[in-house]
Design an enzyme around this catalytic site. Structure first.
Site, PDB file in Angstrom:
ATOM      1  N   GLU A   1     -16.290  51.839  -4.930  1.00 21.08           N
ATOM      2  CA  GLU A   1     -17.690  52.201  -4.695  1.00 21.08           C
ATOM      3  C   GLU A   1     -18.536  52.040  -5.959  1.00 21.08           C
ATOM      4  O   GLU A   1     -19.679  51.571  -5.902  1.00 21.08           O
ATOM      5  CB  GLU A   1     -17.756  53.633  -4.151  1.00 21.08           C
ATOM      6  CG  GLU A   1     -17.152  53.739  -2.752  1.00 21.08           C
ATOM      7  CD  GLU A   1     -16.952  55.161  -2.259  1.00 21.08           C
ATOM      8  OE1 GLU A   1     -16.457  55.322  -1.130  1.00 21.08           O
ATOM      9  OE2 GLU A   1     -17.284  56.120  -2.990  1.00 21.08           O
TER      10      GLU A   1
ATOM     11  N   LYS B   1     -28.634  60.901  -1.528  1.00 20.31           N
ATOM     12  CA  LYS B   1     -29.010  60.163  -0.316  1.00 20.31           C
ATOM     13  C   LYS B   1     -30.524  60.226  -0.047  1.00 20.31           C
ATOM     14  O   LYS B   1     -31.237  61.018  -0.664  1.00 20.31           O
ATOM     15  CB  LYS B   1     -28.203  60.725   0.863  1.00 20.31           C
ATOM     16  CG  LYS B   1     -26.689  60.499   0.727  1.00 20.31           C
ATOM     17  CD  LYS B   1     -25.942  60.952   1.974  1.00 20.31           C
ATOM     18  CE  LYS B   1     -24.442  60.695   1.862  1.00 20.31           C
ATOM     19  NZ  LYS B   1     -23.720  61.073   3.102  1.00 20.31           N
TER      20      LYS B   1
ATOM     21  N   TYR C   1     -20.339  51.360   4.122  1.00 21.44           N
ATOM     22  CA  TYR C   1     -19.683  52.297   5.042  1.00 21.44           C
ATOM     23  C   TYR C   1     -18.816  51.571   6.083  1.00 21.44           C
ATOM     24  O   TYR C   1     -18.523  52.143   7.137  1.00 21.44           O
ATOM     25  CB  TYR C   1     -20.734  53.171   5.741  1.00 21.44           C
ATOM     26  CG  TYR C   1     -21.253  54.290   4.853  1.00 21.44           C
ATOM     27  CD1 TYR C   1     -20.448  55.388   4.540  1.00 21.44           C
ATOM     28  CD2 TYR C   1     -22.541  54.265   4.333  1.00 21.44           C
ATOM     29  CE1 TYR C   1     -20.912  56.423   3.737  1.00 21.44           C
ATOM     30  CE2 TYR C   1     -23.014  55.294   3.525  1.00 21.44           C
ATOM     31  CZ  TYR C   1     -22.191  56.370   3.235  1.00 21.44           C
ATOM     32  OH  TYR C   1     -22.651  57.398   2.443  1.00 21.44           O
TER      33      TYR C   1
ATOM     34  N   HIS D   1     -23.327  61.831  -1.506  1.00 21.62           N
ATOM     35  CA  HIS D   1     -22.025  61.214  -1.229  1.00 21.62           C
ATOM     36  C   HIS D   1     -21.100  61.532  -2.397  1.00 21.62           C
ATOM     37  O   HIS D   1     -21.550  61.609  -3.540  1.00 21.62           O
ATOM     38  CB  HIS D   1     -22.180  59.692  -1.118  1.00 21.62           C
ATOM     39  CG  HIS D   1     -20.872  58.953  -1.115  1.00 21.62           C
ATOM     40  ND1 HIS D   1     -20.119  58.816   0.020  1.00 21.62           N
ATOM     41  CD2 HIS D   1     -20.169  58.358  -2.115  1.00 21.62           C
ATOM     42  CE1 HIS D   1     -19.010  58.140  -0.282  1.00 21.62           C
ATOM     43  NE2 HIS D   1     -19.014  57.849  -1.570  1.00 21.62           N
TER      44      HIS D   1
ATOM     45  N   ASN E   1     -26.903  64.688   4.704  1.00 24.67           N
ATOM     46  CA  ASN E   1     -26.220  65.727   3.929  1.00 24.67           C
ATOM     47  C   ASN E   1     -26.326  65.553   2.404  1.00 24.67           C
ATOM     48  O   ASN E   1     -25.429  65.951   1.668  1.00 24.67           O
ATOM     49  CB  ASN E   1     -24.769  65.877   4.398  1.00 24.67           C
ATOM     50  CG  ASN E   1     -23.976  64.596   4.241  1.00 24.67           C
ATOM     51  OD1 ASN E   1     -24.483  63.617   3.724  1.00 24.67           O
ATOM     52  ND2 ASN E   1     -22.728  64.618   4.666  1.00 24.67           N
TER      53      ASN E   1
END
Ligand code: GDP
Length: 138
Positions: free
Chosen positions: A127, A10, A50, A116, A113
């Site tokens: 995805e 990320k 998302y 993913h 965080n």
């Protein structure tokens, strides 16, 4: 496809220069990279990726964050890939992540965080196909 999962490094981890260290952990854990690209999501594309979280209170923040800088997207191959990769990355909230997990080492908060990881075989396929054409999946 049950031996494949999808990951993104990320924008927070990219910005801190942790891409190489995270890829090294992924390789050391036995995952083979079968597709990979560095790219940047538009707000529209982040929102689409998302969409399942659209009703959640953090959706706006999540879309802003995921479109705030470059990411590295990859498809990973290993027996039991989805479950084993979720173990390698640790809990969504780094404060609850196990020692030695990617999120424990590199994540700052529940939102930012670091990585993913797909939560099911079905989503891994959806995805992976979101980012990579058939010609880009080896
Ligand atoms: P994951 O499967 O462990 O990534 O967790 P979820 O599917 O529950 O959430 C997807 C992503 O939304 C997480 O990885 C976080 O980046 C973000 N997220 C989840 N909960 C929160 C929250 O409470 N606040 C914010 N800002 N982001 C969140």
């Amino acid at each position: 496809m049950s031996n494949r999962t999808f990951t993104m490094i990320k924008p927070d981890a990219t910005g801190k220069g942790n891409t190489g260290a995270i890829l090294s952990m992924i390789n050391a854990a036995g995952f083979r990279i079968v597709a990979m690209k560095m790219t940047k999501l538009s707000k529209e594309k982040a929102g689409e990726f998302y969409a399942v979280h659209a009703a959640r209170p953090f959706y706006g923040e999540l879309v802003e964050f995921m479109s705030s800088g470059p990411i590295t997207a990859a498809i990973l191959e290993k027996d039991n890939a989805v479950e084993d990769f979720r173990k390698l990355i640790g809990s969504t909230n780094p404060a609850e992540a196990a020692e030695g997990t990617i999120r424990k080492l590199y994540a700052a908060s529940i939102g930012e965080n670091a990585v993913h990881g797909s939560d099911s075989n079905e989503n891994a396929k959806i995805e992976g196909d979101f980012f990579f054409s058939k010609l880009e999946q080896f």
